[in-house]
Design an enzyme around this catalytic site. Sequence first.
Site, short mmCIF file in Angstrom:
data_model
loop_
_atom_site.label_atom_id
_atom_site.label_comp_id
_atom_site.label_asym_id
_atom_site.label_seq_id
_atom_site.Cartn_x
_atom_site.Cartn_y
_atom_site.Cartn_z
N LYS A 146 0.90 -1.18 0.02
CA LYS A 146 -0.05 0.10 0.11
C LYS A 146 1.02 1.09 0.14
O LYS A 146 1.49 1.48 1.00
CB LYS A 146 -1.07 -0.22 1.32
CG LYS A 146 -1.60 1.24 1.35
CD LYS A 146 -2.80 1.28 2.46
CE LYS A 146 -3.77 2.34 2.47
NZ LYS A 146 -4.57 2.13 3.84
N LYS A 184 -1.89 -1.66 -3.78
CA LYS A 184 -2.88 -0.46 -3.72
C LYS A 184 -2.10 0.92 -3.83
O LYS A 184 -1.00 1.05 -3.18
CB LYS A 184 -3.61 -0.52 -2.43
CG LYS A 184 -4.42 0.66 -2.29
CD LYS A 184 -5.52 0.71 -1.00
CE LYS A 184 -6.42 1.94 -0.98
NZ LYS A 184 -7.06 1.89 0.33
#
Length: 322
Positions: free
Chosen positions: A195, A247
């Site tokens: 992330k 992400k």
Amino acid sequence: MTTIRPRRLRATPALRAAARETRLHPRELVLPLFVREGIDAPRPIASMPGVQQHSLDGLRRVLVQAADAGIGGVMIFGVPERKDASGSGADDPDGILNVASRVAVAEVGDALVVQTDLCLDEFTDHGHCGVLDDRGVVDNDATLARYEAMALAQAEAGSALLGLSGMMDGQVAAVRAALDRAGFTGTALLAYSAKYASAFYGPFREAVGSSLRGDRLTYQLDPGNGREGVREAVLDVEEGADVVMVKPAGGYLDVLRRVADVVPVPVWAYQVSGEYSMLEAAAANGWIARERAVLESLTSIRRAGAESILTYYALEAAAWLD
């Protein structure tokens, strides 16, 4: 010398379909949902045209739509009325996220994978993904204790898959151990392993009413680091993650491919709020063909290695693919 003609397989729609390497299916799409405490009607999110914060009644309606569309699941984010330094609403059984989880499980638990976001940022008054020490720095290990409490509350509420999105070191191992001790051995973990500290999360901050002060550069990944994203994913698998996440999706297709090549568990990706909003803005101005651009973007994420995609287009894309 024989002329090689790859164009033969592009000549008709049927040939193109027969030769297609990557296909999209509604079951590979997961719809993120924002459920806000204290409202009785949907609230539009200005920076994400077409996306809303839902009341509990509105949540029930969209859950039925999601089940009817045949998508794979929903990821629920809670937006509380009150916040505090420790994010106490996150593990409150009567807090909005846990109430919404019970509603979702009762409504569509047999048809969809009900997933919940396991992070403190929506619940803390400082907006960080963990608790702060006396210097105002996120305390990694103190945060793990809060994540354990959240995990137990979400498992009690019936969530099938907990989305660990806080990027604390050791979060997967801590949550897995807490769940197993409490008898929740069947509750699965989705680790947001790679992330990145991305500018593309901007509209999401409005969606969850973020009160962030400062930034998350000390715990989310530097956008320049691809190898580090792979390392984080491998560590999370070793700690017990059932699924790992990259992400954002669109700007990190290289990381997605590298992760998919090395881990033995499913790899997912999140087409984040900024990616959605850019597509919507370009389409609204007539600069791109909206449906084609959306499906192309999702196909590219699948082609790079994602087995499921969290996307705000899940319902629309499912209808286009039907």
